[in-house]
Design a protein around this motif. Structure first.
Motif, PDB file in Angstrom:
ATOM      1  N   GLU A   1     -10.290  -8.945   0.019  1.00 16.29           N
ATOM      2  CA  GLU A   1     -11.743  -9.114  -0.141  1.00 16.29           C
ATOM      3  C   GLU A   1     -12.237  -8.679  -1.523  1.00 16.29           C
ATOM      4  OE1 GLU A   1     -11.648  -5.479   2.682  1.00 16.29           O
ATOM      5  OE2 GLU A   1     -10.328  -7.107   2.075  1.00 16.29           O
TER       6      GLU A   1
ATOM      7  N   VAL B   1      -4.401   7.242   2.081  1.00 19.00           N
ATOM      8  CA  VAL B   1      -3.877   5.890   1.950  1.00 19.00           C
ATOM      9  C   VAL B   1      -4.422   5.301   0.654  1.00 19.00           C
ATOM     10  CG1 VAL B   1      -3.770   3.604   2.998  1.00 19.00           C
ATOM     11  CG2 VAL B   1      -3.833   5.648   4.444  1.00 19.00           C
TER      12      VAL B   1
ATOM     13  N   ASN C   1       1.034   5.674   0.772  1.00 16.05           N
ATOM     14  CA  ASN C   1       0.302   6.824   1.285  1.00 16.05           C
ATOM     15  C   ASN C   1       1.070   8.090   0.963  1.00 16.05           C
ATOM     16  OD1 ASN C   1       2.056   7.604   3.695  1.00 16.05           O
ATOM     17  ND2 ASN C   1       1.668   5.432   4.088  1.00 16.05           N
TER      18      ASN C   1
ATOM     19  N   THR D   1     -10.868  -3.282  -5.904  1.00 13.16           N
ATOM     20  CA  THR D   1      -9.737  -3.191  -4.987  1.00 13.16           C
ATOM     21  C   THR D   1      -9.001  -4.527  -5.009  1.00 13.16           C
ATOM     22  OG1 THR D   1     -11.063  -3.896  -3.120  1.00 13.16           O
ATOM     23  CG2 THR D   1     -10.793  -1.530  -3.418  1.00 13.16           C
TER      24      THR D   1
ATOM     25  N   GLU E   1       4.909   7.468   0.370  1.00 10.99           N
ATOM     26  CA  GLU E   1       5.621   6.462   1.151  1.00 10.99           C
ATOM     27  C   GLU E   1       5.057   5.103   0.828  1.00 10.99           C
ATOM     28  OE1 GLU E   1       5.576   6.698   5.427  1.00 10.99           O
ATOM     29  OE2 GLU E   1       6.182   8.802   5.283  1.00 10.99           O
TER      30      GLU E   1
ATOM     31  N   ASP F   1      -7.996   5.342   6.109  1.00  8.41           N
ATOM     32  CA  ASP F   1      -7.285   4.461   5.194  1.00  8.41           C
ATOM     33  C   ASP F   1      -7.974   4.609   3.840  1.00  8.41           C
ATOM     34  OD1 ASP F   1      -9.560   2.942   5.347  1.00  8.41           O
ATOM     35  OD2 ASP F   1      -8.610   1.166   6.172  1.00  8.41           O
ATOM     36  N   TYR F   2      -7.882   3.604   2.987  1.00  8.85           N
ATOM     37  CA  TYR F   2      -8.348   3.823   1.620  1.00  8.85           C
ATOM     38  C   TYR F   2      -9.861   3.781   1.470  1.00  8.85           C
ATOM     39  CZ  TYR F   2      -9.040  -1.179   1.319  1.00  8.85           C
ATOM     40  OH  TYR F   2      -9.481  -2.436   1.527  1.00  8.85           O
TER      41      TYR F   2
ATOM     42  N   PHE G   1       0.872  -1.176   0.000  1.00 11.12           N
ATOM     43  CA  PHE G   1       0.000   0.000   0.000  1.00 11.12           C
ATOM     44  C   PHE G   1       0.911   1.228   0.000  1.00 11.12           C
ATOM     45  CE2 PHE G   1      -4.470  -1.024   1.384  1.00 11.12           C
ATOM     46  CZ  PHE G   1      -4.375  -2.370   1.158  1.00 11.12           C
TER      47      PHE G   1
ATOM     48  N   ARG H   1      -4.426 -13.056   8.440  1.00  8.76           N
ATOM     49  CA  ARG H   1      -3.428 -12.904   9.494  1.00  8.76           C
ATOM     50  C   ARG H   1      -3.737 -11.741  10.424  1.00  8.76           C
ATOM     51  NH1 ARG H   1      -0.441  -8.984   6.894  1.00  8.76           N
ATOM     52  NH2 ARG H   1      -1.534  -8.686   4.968  1.00  8.76           N
TER      53      ARG H   1
ATOM     54  N   ARG I   1      -2.180   0.627   8.793  1.00  8.21           N
ATOM     55  CA  ARG I   1      -2.304   1.340   7.533  1.00  8.21           C
ATOM     56  C   ARG I   1      -2.964   2.710   7.725  1.00  8.21           C
ATOM     57  NH1 ARG I   1      -4.282  -3.139   4.266  1.00  8.21           N
ATOM     58  NH2 ARG I   1      -2.105  -3.658   4.068  1.00  8.21           N
TER      59      ARG I   1
ATOM     60  N   PHE J   1     -19.113   0.225  -1.733  1.00  2.00           N
ATOM     61  CA  PHE J   1     -18.612  -0.662  -2.779  1.00  2.00           C
ATOM     62  C   PHE J   1     -19.771  -1.448  -3.356  1.00  2.00           C
ATOM     63  CE2 PHE J   1     -14.915  -0.234  -0.015  1.00  2.00           C
ATOM     64  CZ  PHE J   1     -13.922   0.037  -0.942  1.00  2.00           C
TER      65      PHE J   1
ATOM     66  N   THR K   1      -7.242  -5.680  -2.687  1.00  2.00           N
ATOM     67  CA  THR K   1      -7.091  -6.248  -1.353  1.00  2.00           C
ATOM     68  C   THR K   1      -7.796  -7.585  -1.339  1.00  2.00           C
ATOM     69  OG1 THR K   1      -9.064  -5.048  -0.751  1.00  2.00           O
ATOM     70  CG2 THR K   1      -6.983  -4.065  -0.108  1.00  2.00           C
TER      71      THR K   1
ATOM     72  N   GLU L   1       5.547  -3.473   4.552  1.00  2.00           N
ATOM     73  CA  GLU L   1       5.118  -4.850   4.318  1.00  2.00           C
ATOM     74  C   GLU L   1       4.246  -4.921   3.070  1.00  2.00           C
ATOM     75  OE1 GLU L   1       2.736  -8.224   6.720  1.00  2.00           O
ATOM     76  OE2 GLU L   1       3.611  -6.611   7.921  1.00  2.00           O
TER      77      GLU L   1
ATOM     78  N   GLU M   1       4.385   1.297   2.117  1.00  2.00           N
ATOM     79  CA  GLU M   1       4.324   0.510   3.350  1.00  2.00           C
ATOM     80  C   GLU M   1       5.442  -0.516   3.310  1.00  2.00           C
ATOM     81  OE1 GLU M   1       0.799  -1.646   4.314  1.00  2.00           O
ATOM     82  OE2 GLU M   1      -0.211   0.194   4.885  1.00  2.00           O
TER      83      GLU M   1
ATOM     84  N   SER N   1      -7.816   5.539  -3.858  1.00  2.00           N
ATOM     85  CA  SER N   1      -8.307   5.760  -2.500  1.00  2.00           C
ATOM     86  C   SER N   1      -9.738   6.242  -2.571  1.00  2.00           C
ATOM     87  CB  SER N   1      -7.458   6.791  -1.776  1.00  2.00           C
ATOM     88  OG  SER N   1      -8.009   7.004  -0.489  1.00  2.00           O
TER      89      SER N   1
ATOM     90  N   LYS O   1      -3.770   6.391   8.691  1.00  2.00           N
ATOM     91  CA  LYS O   1      -2.976   7.612   8.845  1.00  2.00           C
ATOM     92  C   LYS O   1      -3.772   8.680   9.578  1.00  2.00           C
ATOM     93  CE  LYS O   1       0.489   5.966   6.814  1.00  2.00           C
ATOM     94  NZ  LYS O   1       1.580   5.539   7.694  1.00  2.00           N
TER      95      LYS O   1
ATOM     96  N   ARG P   1     -13.265  -5.579  -3.774  1.00  2.00           N
ATOM     97  CA  ARG P   1     -14.591  -4.987  -3.880  1.00  2.00           C
ATOM     98  C   ARG P   1     -14.653  -4.015  -5.045  1.00  2.00           C
ATOM     99  NH1 ARG P   1     -15.628  -3.350   2.190  1.00  2.00           N
ATOM    100  NH2 ARG P   1     -17.766  -3.428   1.566  1.00  2.00           N
TER     101      ARG P   1
ATOM    102  N   SER Q   1       1.409  -6.596   0.675  1.00  2.00           N
ATOM    103  CA  SER Q   1       0.172  -7.322   0.932  1.00  2.00           C
ATOM    104  C   SER Q   1      -0.121  -8.277  -0.206  1.00  2.00           C
ATOM    105  CB  SER Q   1      -0.995  -6.359   1.067  1.00  2.00           C
ATOM    106  OG  SER Q   1      -0.715  -5.401   2.029  1.00  2.00           O
ATOM    107  N   GLU Q   2      -0.671  -9.430   0.160  1.00  2.00           N
ATOM    108  CA  GLU Q   2      -1.150 -10.363  -0.853  1.00  2.00           C
ATOM    109  C   GLU Q   2      -2.232  -9.670  -1.666  1.00  2.00           C
ATOM    110  OE1 GLU Q   2      -0.518 -13.524  -1.704  1.00  2.00           O
ATOM    111  OE2 GLU Q   2       1.128 -13.697  -0.254  1.00  2.00           O
TER     112      GLU Q   2
END
Lengths: 306, 449
Positions: free
Chosen positions: A257, A235, A68, A253, A185, B253-254, A66, B34, B238, B274, A255, A189, A187, A224, B240, A259, A191-192
């Motif tokens: 889930e 973000v 930001n 998205t 910036e 966040d987003y 991700f 996780r 995540r 969404f 991510t 880590e 992140e 975003s 801010k 959406r 993300s899958e």
């Protein structure tokens, strides 16, 4: 029985037990790995049943971070660089130096067939940070050409703080409006991401695509949903941009889930023009139509401050 | 080393291996979600979890006797009696002819808002067979227990919607129900006379005579924001934080943004929409929003279900102090949850907890509120008030900061008469002009419900 014989018997039985346990353990590990593959296959099967052509989608997407950032102010140096260019008339609101409105002294004619590269080639001498934006498209309704800011070669779609919008009049660029995200910036880590097949499946599940559709392009960028205050940190989530039949563009998205994101290009442009304070005769109608949600949100803020 | 020792060692290794594998098999968890299932995360904002039974409370219990309408003087008595009623078993539900029953000896339970009929099984005891058959569709705001004194029984329980258009009847099965009700009708020393106000939208009972109340000094403690962030955002790492130009603080966040008011006493969360989906029905609105708030133990003071706005898919819970709702300002006294399709859209709530009563009881001032009769008279003669638009009339508290415009931990709860119009509660004490203590206080800007 002898102790020795008992031991032999025990060794045998434990050996069998261990083999059994080991086998159980391995199946369990495999299962979870297979699960994901299964999900992909079943989504793909479902889509192929509906004759949705997904032959052109990318196979797999590696994890992605991700990002930001917040809207940056245009600095003195930026202005100097602009002033050094010939033929521009920059108008920077000193109270609000995070957006730039530039009028061109000599309008740049653009052709009907000009693509993003051709347009930027003609305009690059009048634009700062021109290499940080990538072409989105022309909007004939509002007579603008949209460029969105990139971060590491991924486009940040439809963000009011990372926008380069050329204003067109009679086939000529007369000026532009620009905002820029700074301090982007990543992140730490990654993300899958939602796998491409799953993202397309989400579109199908939401009724955005139907049988016989073809996915013609699919790429990951950022988006975003929360644009908030103009100086707040935003973000951005990795987001699939999916083009269907070479014309309809959808966002999902990326991510886990996954959406479906609703984006309305015309509303976006109207809002951007409004916050830029640019008044154009052809926008009067649209401007009125968005008046209502605007005033509602203003009232909201009021309530929160009572 | 002889052969037997070797066998012992092998046996030992095998036993250990079997133990190891067993433990491994038990503990193996696929590492899918996780973050979200992280058990160590604190999402407890310090309040309680509530059930529907706790959260749905009547605003009034009215005893319609031959000599007039009466209600409890003290809210504690009312709560106690309502608790008794909740044990009564209801059965034999069927649709009934609409309209409010009139002229009978009956007891009426009035709720702050129209409730879907499914909530009945949380409020009363509904027999299992009845629940299996399913209750008739509808909603209710009033429950009438109609009595026949000659037969010494409750002939009918009737559930009537806010406008009287929808009615359902049932029977009550409880040996002491009639005796309980009739004894309340007969012992009027803990009761006060009520007066009825009715228009085509609503039917309200308010105290007929002057009401003596006291103001309360309270101190509040702020809630911690951290647990709320953990509860409302997918991944807090995540999120801010930024200061907004209007002085509020934003966490985003987003797809979600939580804005905390400048004084830190209230917050507003908003989530992006969404995709598409169906809308929640009224019962789901209550149960979903309660589950959401329960999830972070968000019932930090006494809150009761207060408003159900079907067209906006919004549920409001009001803070209650000593049996009366706190009616203004809304941002400090109301938890509002709004859904868009099946998803949480907005969540607004106060961010404090009433810590303790600050002063001794003897320091509290007696406040005499106008009689209901004169309130109705004033309303009738106030041109700015449209009689047909009145949705509710109630006594409620107003939260007054001890230090206007600054960070406050001390507040006064000042009782006053309120009128609800267009979904907004308005303090009408200035219109009544008889309560000198609130005189000169700023016009209260109320939030939309």
């Amino acid at each position: 029985m002898q102790w020795g014989q008992i031991k032999t018997l025990f060794i045998l039985s434990f050996l069998i037990l261990d083999l059994f346990l080991l086998q159980q353990f391995l199946t369990k590990t495999d299962d979870t790995e297979l699960e994901q593959l299964d999900e992909n296959t079943s989504a793909a099967e479902q889509l192929s049943l509906e004759n949705i052509d997904i032959s052109d989608i990318p196979e797999e997407q590696p994890p992605m971070a991700f990002i930001n950032g917040r809207r940056a102010d245009f600095t003195e140096e930026d202005l100097k660089a602009l002033e050094a260019m010939e033929g521009v008339d920059p108008q920077l609101d000193t109270q609000n130096p995070n957006s730039l409105y530039v009028k061109l002294k000599e309008p740049i004619p653009i052709g009907e067939e000009d693509d993003g590269e051709a347009i930027m080639a003609k305009a690059e001498d009048y634009v700062i940070y021109d290499d940080q934006y990538s072409y989105w498209g022309k909007n004939d309704e509002h007579d603008v050409i949209l460029f969105f800011q990139k971060s590491n070669n991924s486009t940040i779609y439809f963000n009011e703080s990372g926008l380069l919008m050329f204003l067109v009049e009679n086939g000529e660029i007369t000026g532009y409006y620009q905002t820029r995200l700074g301090d982007i910036e990543k992140e730490s880590e990654k993300s899958e991401l939602l796998q491409p097949v799953q993202a397309v499946y989400q579109l199908y599940d939401n009724g955005e695509i139907s049988s016989e559709d073809k996915i013609t392009d699919m790429i990951v960028g950022y988006h975003s949903q929360i644009q908030g205050d103009s100086n707040g940190i935003q973000v951005f989530a990795p987001t699939w941009k999916i083009t269907v039949n070479n014309e309809d563009i959808h966002f999902v998205t990326a991510t886990t889930e996954g959406r479906v994101v609703e984006v309305n290009e015309n509303e976006f442009i109207t809002k951007a023009l409004q916050s830029a304070g640019i008044e154009r005769t052809q926008d009067v109608n649209q401007a009125e139509s968005v008046q209502e949600p605007e005033s509602e949100s203003a009232q909201e803020t009021e309530n929160n401050n009572e | 080393m002889n052969f037997e020792t070797l066998k012992s060692i092998i046996l030992f290794i095998l036993i250990m291996l079997s133990l190891f594998l067993t433990v491994a098999l038990w503990n193996y968890q696929p590492n899918h979600d996780r973050v979200e299932d992280d058990m160590g995360v604190n999402t407890d904002v310090g309040g309680l979890e509530q059930t529907m039974t706790d959260i749905i409370q009547p605003s009034n219990i009215v005893f319609h006797t031959s000599t007039g309408d009466y209600g409890f003087k003290k809210s504690q008595d009312e709560a106690l009696f309502y608790q008794q009623m909740q044990n009564w078993t209801l059965y034999n539900f069927e649709p009934a002819k609409n309209g409010f029953p009139e002229g009978e000896v009956m007891s009426e339970v009035v709720f702050p808002t129209g409730l879907p009929i499914q909530t009945l099984s949380s409020i009363f005891t509904v027999s299992e067979e009845e629940q299996e058959i399913g209750l008739p569709a509808g909603n209710f705001k009033h429950i009438f227990f109609i009595m026949d004194e000659s037969k010494e029984s409750i002939t009918e329980v009737r559930f009537v919607s806010k406008d009287g258009e929808n009615a359902i009847r049932a029977q009550v099965q409880a040996t002491d129900a009639f005796a309980n009700l009739i004894s309340q009708h007969q012992s009027l020393e803990n009761k006060q006379a009520l007066i009825k106000y009715e228009n085509k939208n609503t039917r309200i009972f308010i105290p007929k005579n002057e009401v003596i109340m006291t103001d309360h000094f309270i101190s509040v403690t702020p809630l911690e924001v951290e647990p709320l962030l953990h509860a409302l955002f997918d991944d807090v790492s995540r999120v801010k934080k930024s200061k907004r130009s209007d002085g509020t603080t934003s966490f985003s966040d987003y797809d979600s943004e939580m804005i905390i008011a400048e004084d830190g006493k209230s917050m507003r969360l908003e989530r992006a929409l969404f995709g598409k989906g169906t809308f929640l029905n009224n019962y789901e609105l209550i149960s979903e929003s309660m589950a959401m708030v329960n999830n972070h133990k968000g019932w930090t003071d006494d809150y009761y279900l207060f408003d159900l706005d079907t067209s906006n898919h919004q549920v409001s819970y009001r803070m209650d102090y000593d049996g009366y709702p706190v009616l203004s300002p809304s941002r400090l006294s109301e938890i509002t949850v709004q859904y868009r399709q099946e998803e949480l859209y907005r969540y607004k709530r106060p961010l404090y907890d009433i810590k303790k009563v600050y002063a001794q009881e003897e320091d509290e001032r007696k406040i005499v509120l106008d009689s209901g009769e004169s309130v109705l008279e004033v309303l009738e003669n106030t041109p700015s008030i449209n009689q047909e638009k009145i949705q509710d009339i109630s006594i409620g508290y107003r939260l007054i900061p001890s230090n206007p415009g600054k960070q406050n931990i001390f507040y006064t709860l000042m009782p006053a008469w309120y009128v609800k119009q267009n979904g907004k509660w308005e303090n009408i004490s200035e219109k009544l002009e008889t309560i000198p203590l609130t005189k000169g206080a700023d016009q209260d800007a109320m939030g939309a419900n």
